[in-house]
Write a protein that holds these residues in place. Structure first.
Motif, PDB file in Angstrom:
ATOM      1  N   LEU A  14     -89.727   8.742 -10.074  1.00  0.00           N
ATOM      2  CA  LEU A  14     -89.059   9.501  -9.984  1.00  0.00           C
ATOM      3  C   LEU A  14     -88.077  10.125  -9.027  1.00  0.00           C
ATOM      4  O   LEU A  14     -87.882  10.632  -9.337  1.00  0.00           O
ATOM      5  CB  LEU A  14     -91.169   9.770  -8.826  1.00  0.00           C
ATOM      6  CG  LEU A  14     -91.213  11.477  -8.936  1.00  0.00           C
ATOM      7  CD1 LEU A  14     -91.206  12.428 -10.550  1.00  0.00           C
ATOM      8  CD2 LEU A  14     -91.868  12.261  -7.938  1.00  0.00           C
ATOM      9  N   VAL A  15     -88.196   9.304  -7.722  1.00  0.00           N
ATOM     10  CA  VAL A  15     -87.755   9.815  -6.779  1.00  0.00           C
ATOM     11  C   VAL A  15     -85.903   9.203  -6.971  1.00  0.00           C
ATOM     12  O   VAL A  15     -85.067  10.344  -7.118  1.00  0.00           O
ATOM     13  CB  VAL A  15     -88.061   8.633  -5.457  1.00  0.00           C
ATOM     14  CG1 VAL A  15     -86.581   9.274  -4.605  1.00  0.00           C
ATOM     15  CG2 VAL A  15     -88.908   8.962  -4.998  1.00  0.00           C
ATOM     16  N   VAL A  16     -85.352   8.361  -7.694  1.00  0.00           N
ATOM     17  CA  VAL A  16     -84.526   8.398  -7.947  1.00  0.00           C
ATOM     18  C   VAL A  16     -83.567   9.383  -9.304  1.00  0.00           C
ATOM     19  O   VAL A  16     -82.743   9.754  -7.841  1.00  0.00           O
ATOM     20  CB  VAL A  16     -83.632   6.912  -8.387  1.00  0.00           C
ATOM     21  CG1 VAL A  16     -82.345   6.613  -8.400  1.00  0.00           C
ATOM     22  CG2 VAL A  16     -84.272   5.473  -7.484  1.00  0.00           C
ATOM     23  N   PRO A  17     -84.321   9.480 -10.086  1.00  0.00           N
ATOM     24  CA  PRO A  17     -83.825  10.227 -10.881  1.00  0.00           C
ATOM     25  C   PRO A  17     -84.062  11.901 -10.175  1.00  0.00           C
ATOM     26  O   PRO A  17     -83.066  12.651 -10.304  1.00  0.00           O
ATOM     27  CB  PRO A  17     -84.441   9.982 -12.891  1.00  0.00           C
ATOM     28  CG  PRO A  17     -84.798   8.683 -11.735  1.00  0.00           C
ATOM     29  CD  PRO A  17     -85.599   8.281 -10.468  1.00  0.00           C
ATOM     30  N   THR A  18     -84.445  12.080  -9.674  1.00  0.00           N
ATOM     31  CA  THR A  18     -84.825  13.683  -8.903  1.00  0.00           C
ATOM     32  C   THR A  18     -83.903  13.554  -7.517  1.00  0.00           C
ATOM     33  O   THR A  18     -82.854  14.456  -7.937  1.00  0.00           O
ATOM     34  CB  THR A  18     -86.529  13.705  -8.244  1.00  0.00           C
ATOM     35  OG1 THR A  18     -86.690  13.243  -9.504  1.00  0.00           O
ATOM     36  CG2 THR A  18     -85.936  15.730  -8.304  1.00  0.00           C
ATOM     37  N   VAL A  19     -83.344  12.714  -6.981  1.00  0.00           N
ATOM     38  CA  VAL A  19     -82.258  12.905  -6.430  1.00  0.00           C
ATOM     39  C   VAL A  19     -80.710  12.288  -6.446  1.00  0.00           C
ATOM     40  O   VAL A  19     -80.184  13.397  -6.664  1.00  0.00           O
ATOM     41  CB  VAL A  19     -82.566  12.157  -5.280  1.00  0.00           C
ATOM     42  CG1 VAL A  19     -81.627  12.175  -4.299  1.00  0.00           C
ATOM     43  CG2 VAL A  19     -84.284  11.931  -4.474  1.00  0.00           C
ATOM     44  N   ALA A  20     -81.116  12.095  -7.917  1.00  0.00           N
ATOM     45  CA  ALA A  20     -79.379  12.115  -8.902  1.00  0.00           C
ATOM     46  C   ALA A  20     -79.220  13.687  -9.228  1.00  0.00           C
ATOM     47  O   ALA A  20     -77.933  13.308  -9.194  1.00  0.00           O
ATOM     48  CB  ALA A  20     -79.750  10.747  -9.489  1.00  0.00           C
ATOM     49  N   ALA A  21     -80.004  13.472  -9.664  1.00  0.00           N
ATOM     50  CA  ALA A  21     -79.883  15.277 -10.499  1.00  0.00           C
ATOM     51  C   ALA A  21     -79.558  16.361  -9.294  1.00  0.00           C
ATOM     52  O   ALA A  21     -78.645  17.127  -9.419  1.00  0.00           O
ATOM     53  CB  ALA A  21     -81.038  15.352 -10.967  1.00  0.00           C
TER      54      ALA A  21
END
Length: 392
Positions: A14-21
């Motif tokens: 959840l964290v990595v894709p959201t922050v990357a987006a």
């Protein structure tokens, strides 16, 4: 609510894709300004994904990590575009440092009810992001003209001196030209002569029409309402063309009263809509009680009805005034060289002279509009209090 909502750390899925987006979204704007939006998206997403992983590994304490992120983005911004870009980069770094921990620690759950599902939480915040993007899309073109109006050069772009915040790059000369040049002062005077009178006509006729249409016994209310508000719906160029041919038949094209009547027709729909909305909560038993006590219709209107619907009347009048003061298409058809209004002068300056004084005039108009809209909002809240729709 915060005490009842469980807070827990979230997985990397959840964290990595959201922050990357979020990084990709910011990188789109930065990359576009540098000539490659796609490259900006890739770099932004990769950089924020790395930051998310570092946050999750807890290499540094939160406070230190956030300061490192802020400093890193500030340095990157300075290398790309100098001092101004460094400030923007620092803001980006502050936000992303906070956002990464906000997602990782699950702090966003403290802002919502504990019974909401993941999809509902996603929509809760997505809706706010969408509203923020729309707000930025609407407000950014207006904000940009304000600093440009202080440009010391006769340009419509930010000069290197302005970007460095060099005092030599800023000047009030465009404002001096606006307030001293006879072309601009005459245009302002014409607008101030036309708009108040047009507003008076719009308020008088629009209020009477709204009160009449609020009566239950009026036949064909929907059709009449549609006709009265048609100037808001019909393209302005069509209304202007029709007014020109009609007014030319009766000999008022190019006259003061011709422009006033044309602007009154454009302002009446705004008054009708705002007054009609105010009359929705009006208690008609008050007017019947006044009539039973011997008051005539005129006395009843001014003593009973008008004080209660006054916020709606004034709001409609402010919208009518703004419409008249800002209108340019109709006045090009109906007006004359002696009746050049401020928007007409701005249009002429943009088309023929490319005068930066337009930016100063636009900034003044923005300030006037902000003041008037603030008054409208205050009146709206007062109207709600009077009708018992909100606490006093």
């Amino acid at each position: 609510m915060a005490a009842l909502t469980p807070i827990s750390r979230k997985p990397a899925s959840l964290v990595v894709p959201t922050v990357a987006a979020s990084g990709a979204f910011a990188g789109l704007f930065v990359g576009t300004s540098q000539g490659s939006g796609f490259l900006g998206v890739i770099i932004g997403a990769a950089a924020l994904a790395v930051i998310a992983l570092i946050v999750m590994k807890e290499v540094l304490p939160e406070r230190s990590m956030r300061w490192v992120t802020l400093a890193g983005f500030a340095i990157l911004g300075f290398l790309i575009g100098g001092f101004v870009a460094a400030i923007i980069g620092a803001l980006f770094g502050w936000f992303f440092g906070w956002f990464a921990y906000w997602i990782f620690e699950g702090r966003y759950r403290s802002k919502v009810a504990p019974y909401l599902t993941s999809g509902q939480v996603l929509w809760h915040f997505s809706f706010r992001v969408i509203c923020g993007i729309i707000f930025m899309f609407l407000i950014t073109p207006i904000i940009v003209i304000i600093p440009l109006s202080f440009n010391a050069q006769d340009f419509f772009t930010f000069t290197p001196e302005m970007l460095r915040f060099d005092p030599e790059g800023y000047s009030l000369k465009h404002y001096r030209d606006f307030f001293t040049n006879s072309e601009w002062t005459n245009a302002v005077w014409n607008s101030l002569r036309i708009a108040p009178v047009a507003t008076l006509f719009s308020v008088s006729l629009g209020t009477l029409a709204a009160i009449g249409l609020s009566q239950s016994h009026v036949p064909g209310k929907r059709a009449i309402m549609a006709i009265l508000i048609s100037p808001m719906i019909v393209p302005l160029i069509i209304s202007a063309t029709g007014m020109y041919f009609f007014y030319s038949k009766i000999g008022i094209v190019g006259t003061y009263w011709g422009v006033v009547l044309a602007h009154s027709a454009l302002g009446i729909p705004f008054v009708i809509i705002t007054v009609t909305a105010t009359l929705v909560g009006f208690d008609n038993s008050l007017t019947r009680a006044a009539a039973n006590m011997g008051a005539n219709p005129v006395t009843t209107f001014f003593k009973i009805q008008m004080p209660l619907i006054l916020p709606g009347v004034v709001s409609g009048g402010l919208f009518a005034f703004i419409t008249s003061f800002d209108e340019v298409v109709v006045v090009l058809f109906i007006g004359s060289a002696e009746l050049q209004t401020l928007p007409w002068q701005m249009f002429t300056g943009l088309r023929e002279q490319i005068s930066p004084t337009i930016l100063a005039a636009a900034t003044v108009l923005v300030g006037i509009s902000i003041v008037l809209l603030t008054v409208v909002e205050m009146l709206r809240r007062r109207s709600e209090r009077l009708r018992g729709m909100s606490p006093g």
